[in-house]
Design a protein around this motif. Structure first.
Motif: not given
Ligand SMILES: Nc1nc2c(c(=O)[nH]1)N[C@H]1C(S)=C(S)[C@@H](COP(=O)(O)O)O[C@H]1N2
Ligand SMILES: [Mo]
Length: 472
Positions: A168-173
């Motif tokens: 989920f690359p967007r989660y850390a963003r």
């Protein structure tokens, strides 16, 4: 108290492994917003990120010293019990109607809390809110810690997991990326420390024995003396537990790894082995300087390979396979090529983004045909570890079929540079950096990793007490 103390102590230990905080995921030297110590990095010679690890005093860190691996074991085990304990507490709050103690039901809580603060600052004691055991400031502080700060620390902790960020690359963003999450997690730790200090101070100055009665027995009409004794004995026991476990961990690190490992392993394995990397960063997010860990092999054998452009280099694939292989770089270039722009997470805490190009490991599995008994891949390096033994790491065979698990010989569109693992290194994007063996010599298929090295699953597991599958 027991668990939050472990979390804070072990958190400081983990911070010591890379005591620099950033708001960007490149960790470019010089862009940190906080660093210990102030001394900067060498400019006159190559250096590795491992040199930035700092020893932590056992007064502050769990277990103290240079002990990232065991600090992580303590931090994650304590986190599990802390979350479990907190969930029971919150469930009971709502099941019993006691939530009204903590959750304000009127906006007037804010002006009331401000008035309470002014009353305290004028060195008077404000009355509790009618029908509640707490004054408005107290209620607001408790509600914020239980319902905001606690979840915030869980969320920013999870955002640092390479497995979660890979899938989920967007989660850390949401938190400003991997380093934003690390910075916020650190600020959350500071907030918790400030709360604990202020809370303890208030318990002491607003009537210590009366407050201890309320804390221990839920009333202060009788037995205040007994409550004080029990309270102080509990605090002393908790401090003794930190002292004994820290000392024991340093004395028997392997035993500690084996006792705490099984507690955290199911979660670590789930995040490392069950998550799928779906990272597709744009070229603009590639790090200008990608940090290095591990010093290139210092052997005559490797130097000869470099000198003749790796023409004599072979990747030896053997062990529990139907078809052992010995592949040249030219052989590898016959195979399908895959490129990916992904984020690298070192266990120390730094990160970086690069484009990697190479051969999917699955293509190799298709040619060498592992036997059914093969459960792990062992990646062997030309490099000698700090222990003087060849660096190696094990990987679950299922990870070999993951979409972004590749053997990379290209970095940012160029042949892999020597510091980053020339001619070939592993990329396994749901795990921490140390699994990604550089300067590859061969891949061996085995039923078990226990016969290799010290039997823990890799050089870093053997020597630094890391876990074998590291999705956090
Ligand atoms: N052979 C070998 N491979 C290694 C290491 C090492 O010390 N020796 N360090 C690992 C660690 S801890 C990390 S974070 C990454 C770093 O990759 P990089 O130097 O390309 O940034 O390589 C991993 N692979
Ligand atoms: Mo690392």
């Amino acid at each position: 108290m027991l668990f939050i103390g472990f979390l804070i102590r072990a958190g400081i230990q983990i911070f010591g492994a890379y005591p620099r905080l950033y708001w960007n995921d490149h960790c470019t030297p010089g862009t940190e917003w906080l660093k210990f110590p102030k001394r900067s990095i060498p400019t006159d010679r190559p250096w590795t990120a491992l040199e930035q690890e700092r020893d932590v005093s056992a007064w502050l860190g769990q277990p103290g010293g240079n002990n990232l691996g065991l600090g992580r074991h303590w931090h994650f085990s304590a986190a599990l019990f802390w979350v479990l304990n907190g969930s029971v507490y919150v469930a009971l709050l709502f099941a019993t109607g006691e939530w009204q103690r903590l959750i304000p039901t009127s906006w007037s809580i804010f002006p009331d809390a401000w008035q309470t603060l002014l009353t305290y600052l004028s060195l008077h004691q404000p009355p509790p809110t009618a029908g509640l055991p707490y004054d408005p400031l107290q209620q607001l502080a408790y509600a914020a810690v239980v319902f905001l700060l606690g979840p915030f620390l869980i969320l920013t902790g999870a955002a640092q997991s390479p497995g979660i960020e890979a899938q989920f690359p967007r989660y850390a963003r949401l938190f400003g990326g991997r380093q934003g999450a690390r910075s916020l997690h650190f600020l959350g730790l500071l907030a918790f420390v400030v709360f604990i200090v202020a809370h303890t101070f208030m318990v002491i100055v607003t009537g210590f024995s009366k407050n201890m009665g309320d804390i221990i027995f839920g009333q202060h009409q009788t037995d205040q003396g007994l409550a004080v004794i029990i309270g102080l004995a509990l605090i002393a026991s908790i401090l003794a537990i930190y002292a004994v476990t820290a000392w024991g961990s340093r004395r028997w690190p392997r035993t500690t790894q084996h006792v705490l490992g099984p507690i955290i392993r199911p979660l670590m394995r789930a995040l490392a082995v069950r998550t799928r990397s779906r990272q597709h960063y744009p070229p603009s997010s590639i790090s200008p300087e990608f940090l290095v860990n591990g010093v290139p092999p210092d052997t005559a054998e490797y130097r000869r390979l470099v000198e003749d452009g790796f023409s004599a280099w072979r990747l030896e694939i053997n062990g529990l396979v139907e078809t052992p292989l010995s592949l040249t770089l030219a052989d590898l270039h016959q195979m399908p090529v895959q490129t990916q722009i992904t984020k690298h997470h070192c266990i120390q805490g730094w990160s970086g983004v690069a484009e990697w190009g190479g051969i999917p490991l699955s293509a190799i599995l298709d040619v060498c045909h592992p036997l059914p008994a093969a459960r792990f891949l062992i990646l062997h390096s030309y490099q000698l570890d700090t222990s003087g033994q060849p660096f190696y790491e094990s990987l679950d065979i299922s990870l070999g079929r993951h979409p972004q698990t590749i053997l990379a010989d290209q970095m940012n569109g160029r042949p892999l540079p020597v510091p980053h693992g020339a001619p070939l290194r592993l990329r396994v994007e749901t795990e921490l950096g140390f699994k990604m063996v550089k300067w590859l010599r061969g891949i061996e298929f085995v039923a078990d990793y226990r016969d290799l090295g010290a039997g823990q699953g890799g050089s870093r597991e053997d020597n630094m007490f890391y876990e074998q599958a590291v999705g956090i």
